[in-house]
Design a protein around this motif. Structure first.
Motif, PDB file in Angstrom:
ATOM      1  N   PHE B 170      58.108  33.665  20.308  1.00 31.35           N
ATOM      2  CA  PHE B 170      59.032  34.473  21.103  1.00 31.35           C
ATOM      3  C   PHE B 170      60.201  33.631  21.613  1.00 31.35           C
ATOM      4  O   PHE B 170      61.289  34.163  21.859  1.00 31.35           O
ATOM      5  CB  PHE B 170      58.294  35.142  22.261  1.00 31.35           C
ATOM      6  CG  PHE B 170      59.022  36.332  22.805  1.00 31.35           C
ATOM      7  CD1 PHE B 170      59.170  37.478  22.050  1.00 31.35           C
ATOM      8  CD2 PHE B 170      59.586  36.301  24.075  1.00 31.35           C
ATOM      9  CE1 PHE B 170      59.866  38.573  22.539  1.00 31.35           C
ATOM     10  CE2 PHE B 170      60.280  37.391  24.576  1.00 31.35           C
ATOM     11  CZ  PHE B 170      60.418  38.530  23.808  1.00 31.35           C
ATOM     12  N   PHE B 171      59.962  32.362  21.772  1.00 34.66           N
ATOM     13  CA  PHE B 171      61.076  31.469  22.117  1.00 34.66           C
ATOM     14  C   PHE B 171      62.160  31.566  21.060  1.00 34.66           C
ATOM     15  O   PHE B 171      63.346  31.747  21.363  1.00 34.66           O
ATOM     16  CB  PHE B 171      60.576  30.027  22.212  1.00 34.66           C
ATOM     17  CG  PHE B 171      61.668  29.011  22.441  1.00 34.66           C
ATOM     18  CD1 PHE B 171      62.089  28.715  23.719  1.00 34.66           C
ATOM     19  CD2 PHE B 171      62.263  28.358  21.372  1.00 34.66           C
ATOM     20  CE1 PHE B 171      63.089  27.784  23.941  1.00 34.66           C
ATOM     21  CE2 PHE B 171      63.272  27.423  21.585  1.00 34.66           C
ATOM     22  CZ  PHE B 171      63.675  27.142  22.871  1.00 34.66           C
ATOM     23  N   PHE B 172      61.733  31.470  19.826  1.00 33.17           N
ATOM     24  CA  PHE B 172      62.684  31.567  18.717  1.00 33.17           C
ATOM     25  C   PHE B 172      63.358  32.933  18.687  1.00 33.17           C
ATOM     26  O   PHE B 172      64.575  33.054  18.535  1.00 33.17           O
ATOM     27  CB  PHE B 172      61.949  31.317  17.402  1.00 33.17           C
ATOM     28  CG  PHE B 172      62.753  31.654  16.187  1.00 33.17           C
ATOM     29  CD1 PHE B 172      63.710  30.775  15.703  1.00 33.17           C
ATOM     30  CD2 PHE B 172      62.562  32.855  15.516  1.00 33.17           C
ATOM     31  CE1 PHE B 172      64.450  31.076  14.585  1.00 33.17           C
ATOM     32  CE2 PHE B 172      63.308  33.162  14.393  1.00 33.17           C
ATOM     33  CZ  PHE B 172      64.253  32.277  13.927  1.00 33.17           C
ATOM     34  N   GLN B 173      62.561  33.958  18.868  1.00 31.21           N
ATOM     35  CA  GLN B 173      63.062  35.319  18.708  1.00 31.21           C
ATOM     36  C   GLN B 173      64.006  35.743  19.826  1.00 31.21           C
ATOM     37  O   GLN B 173      64.990  36.445  19.592  1.00 31.21           O
ATOM     38  CB  GLN B 173      61.867  36.285  18.623  1.00 31.21           C
ATOM     39  CG  GLN B 173      62.241  37.689  18.239  1.00 31.21           C
ATOM     40  CD  GLN B 173      61.019  38.498  17.878  1.00 31.21           C
ATOM     41  OE1 GLN B 173      59.903  38.012  17.970  1.00 31.21           O
ATOM     42  NE2 GLN B 173      61.217  39.740  17.494  1.00 31.21           N
ATOM     43  N   ALA B 174      63.691  35.332  21.033  1.00 30.53           N
ATOM     44  CA  ALA B 174      64.464  35.813  22.175  1.00 30.53           C
ATOM     45  C   ALA B 174      65.628  34.897  22.530  1.00 30.53           C
ATOM     46  O   ALA B 174      66.444  35.249  23.385  1.00 30.53           O
ATOM     47  CB  ALA B 174      63.545  35.981  23.389  1.00 30.53           C
ATOM     48  N   PRO B 176      68.494  34.233  21.199  1.00 32.59           N
ATOM     49  CA  PRO B 176      69.853  34.782  21.183  1.00 32.59           C
ATOM     50  C   PRO B 176      70.208  35.582  22.433  1.00 32.59           C
ATOM     51  O   PRO B 176      71.338  35.512  22.911  1.00 32.59           O
ATOM     52  CB  PRO B 176      69.847  35.684  19.944  1.00 32.59           C
ATOM     53  CG  PRO B 176      68.798  35.126  19.068  1.00 32.59           C
ATOM     54  CD  PRO B 176      67.750  34.590  19.981  1.00 32.59           C
ATOM     55  N   ILE B 177      69.249  36.337  22.949  1.00 30.38           N
ATOM     56  CA  ILE B 177      69.583  37.151  24.108  1.00 30.38           C
ATOM     57  C   ILE B 177      69.317  36.417  25.414  1.00 30.38           C
ATOM     58  O   ILE B 177      69.733  36.864  26.477  1.00 30.38           O
ATOM     59  CB  ILE B 177      68.834  38.501  24.105  1.00 30.38           C
ATOM     60  CG1 ILE B 177      67.343  38.290  24.266  1.00 30.38           C
ATOM     61  CG2 ILE B 177      69.112  39.278  22.841  1.00 30.38           C
ATOM     62  CD1 ILE B 177      66.604  39.613  24.376  1.00 30.38           C
ATOM     63  N   MET B 178      68.635  35.285  25.368  1.00 26.91           N
ATOM     64  CA  MET B 178      68.396  34.526  26.596  1.00 26.91           C
ATOM     65  C   MET B 178      69.534  33.562  26.895  1.00 26.91           C
ATOM     66  O   MET B 178      69.727  33.147  28.037  1.00 26.91           O
ATOM     67  CB  MET B 178      67.082  33.734  26.487  1.00 26.91           C
ATOM     68  CG  MET B 178      65.837  34.595  26.365  1.00 26.91           C
ATOM     69  SD  MET B 178      65.546  35.651  27.805  1.00 26.91           S
ATOM     70  CE  MET B 178      65.070  34.442  29.034  1.00 26.91           C
ATOM     71  N   SER B 180      72.520  33.989  27.185  1.00 26.23           N
ATOM     72  CA  SER B 180      73.588  34.487  28.048  1.00 26.23           C
ATOM     73  C   SER B 180      73.195  34.479  29.521  1.00 26.23           C
ATOM     74  O   SER B 180      74.016  34.784  30.380  1.00 26.23           O
ATOM     75  CB  SER B 180      73.972  35.903  27.624  1.00 26.23           C
ATOM     76  OG  SER B 180      72.858  36.759  27.720  1.00 26.23           O
ATOM     77  N   VAL B 184      68.860  30.293  32.973  1.00 24.08           N
ATOM     78  CA  VAL B 184      67.846  29.869  32.014  1.00 24.08           C
ATOM     79  C   VAL B 184      68.355  28.661  31.246  1.00 24.08           C
ATOM     80  O   VAL B 184      69.227  28.774  30.395  1.00 24.08           O
ATOM     81  CB  VAL B 184      67.502  31.008  31.037  1.00 24.08           C
ATOM     82  CG1 VAL B 184      66.515  30.527  29.992  1.00 24.08           C
ATOM     83  CG2 VAL B 184      66.953  32.193  31.792  1.00 24.08           C
ATOM     84  N   ILE B 187      66.027  27.308  27.496  1.00 26.03           N
ATOM     85  CA  ILE B 187      66.213  27.887  26.172  1.00 26.03           C
ATOM     86  C   ILE B 187      67.065  26.997  25.278  1.00 26.03           C
ATOM     87  O   ILE B 187      67.078  27.160  24.050  1.00 26.03           O
ATOM     88  CB  ILE B 187      66.855  29.300  26.297  1.00 26.03           C
ATOM     89  CG1 ILE B 187      66.452  30.188  25.128  1.00 26.03           C
ATOM     90  CG2 ILE B 187      68.356  29.215  26.424  1.00 26.03           C
ATOM     91  CD1 ILE B 187      65.036  30.698  25.185  1.00 26.03           C
TER      92      ILE B 187
END
Lengths: 212, 212
Positions: B170-174, B176-178, B180, B184, B187
């Motif tokens: 989920f680190f990889f997947q999220a 792009p949206i994290m 911004s 955080v 990431i």
DNA sequence: GTCTATATAATGATAGAC
DNA sequence: GTCTATCATTATATAGAC
């Protein structure tokens, strides 16, 4: 007509059938793999009728996304004020969010798809809003726990919240391929899973005497 | 480099260019959104030449998936024998797998896409094999930790291993949206993230005196 | 092995009748 | 609001020359 009320649509009877059919298919196969003909067929209507209600395929997709997210975040409010201790509060919220995910699996599937599409159809912005809502509440809860000296202060609350969201999202996403592993039984019961996850996480964040 | 074990194809020079171009595009946009023309263009060749090397689009996709997974699992072996204590071992393995994911992001993206496609192109089976390999190794490591009384025995090793995989995926997947969210910062650095995650998880699984 | 040219089917979208 | 009929475009896939 196809003008743009910024938050809501007229939702006539035929429009609802179209939206529902589109949501099912988009979630199942993704934007590009779904044809307008297929949506029309599932909605028991014709292709031109879809274009009467929605400007184009992108517009329809956006409407589906907005509806999905709106429905998902609605249930979140009921979880905000839960009784009990702090740890119970956090545990209940995490379990509630997982149930919410599973309850609206089509919405979740749509959102997860968006995170994998790079040059996305601005549905990624919607995804960010929906996930951000859950995320910021979790961060606030964990921060409060740190201020009350229940959680270790050296832990980044953003990271801890991310771990909870990650466990919930990936549970949903990996369930299809985990079901075939016989030793894995937690995948069949979201409550068992959530309890186990939060047990480890809260224990890991817990402020205690002995060093790490 | 391209020494072929058993079930592999010839991998002529032109074929490699096609495979590489296809992998890039499939990972970026998904199976249905990629046209054979686009692949041909990126590979600097023609569409019929692709059909000379691959039976059809599905066959090409399968070849891409197999290559991606084979490359991903290769690096895993080097992580198996790491020196140090048990906790160091587990931590190093988790960090190594996350780096592996990020190093082969196209493969990972392809696999994650497969988990979201229901009536999938049997690429889901390939995904299951690749993830299962990592997963089973983690389970074995955690089990060993429990036998040596380092980890709490009431914890389901399958669930704990799942949490690690989940955090990494989920680190990889999220990401792009994290990116911004300004607060955080984890990431941006996979090592910082992995260290933080494993700190919480290992601490949460740790066998200690006080009850929960 | 690689190409130009093409067959065939399906796609997103429109015109216009009712 | 809903339809039949049809547009232009693009898709996968093939034939056949070099």
């Amino acid at each position: 007509m196809q003008n743009e009320p910024d938050t809501k649509r007229s939702s006539s009877s035929g429009e609802l059938a179209i939206l529902e059919a589109a949501e099912v298919l988009f979630a199942q196969k993704g934007f590009d793999a779904v044809s307008m003909s297929a949506i029309a067929k599932l909605a028991n209507t014709s292709k031109p009728n879809i274009y009467h209600h929605f400007k184009n395929k992108n517009d329809l997709y956006l409407a589906v996304m907005q509806g999905a997210v709106r429905r998902s975040s609605a249930l979140l409010d009921t979880l905000e004020r839960e009784p009990g201790t702090f740890k119970q509060h956090l545990t209940a919220f995490a379990a509630g969010q997982l149930n919410n995910i599973l309850k609206h699996e089509r919405s979740t599937q749509l959102m997860l798809r968006e995170t994998l599409s790079e040059g996305s159809r601005y549905g990624q912005e919607i995804t960010k809003l929906a996930m951000g809502e859950v995320y910021s509440r979790l961060v606030a809860m964990i921060r409060q726990g740190q201020q009350e000296n229940e959680f270790r202060k050296e832990i980044d609350p953003y990271l801890a919240a991310f771990m909870i969201v990650s466990a919930n999202m990936f549970f949903f996403q990996a369930a299809p391929i985990m079901h075939s592993i016989p030793e894995v039984d937690f995948i069949d019961d979201a409550n068992v899973y959530s309890k186990g996850v939060m047990d480890v996480l809260i224990n890991g964040m817990f402020q205690k005497g002995d060093g790490k």
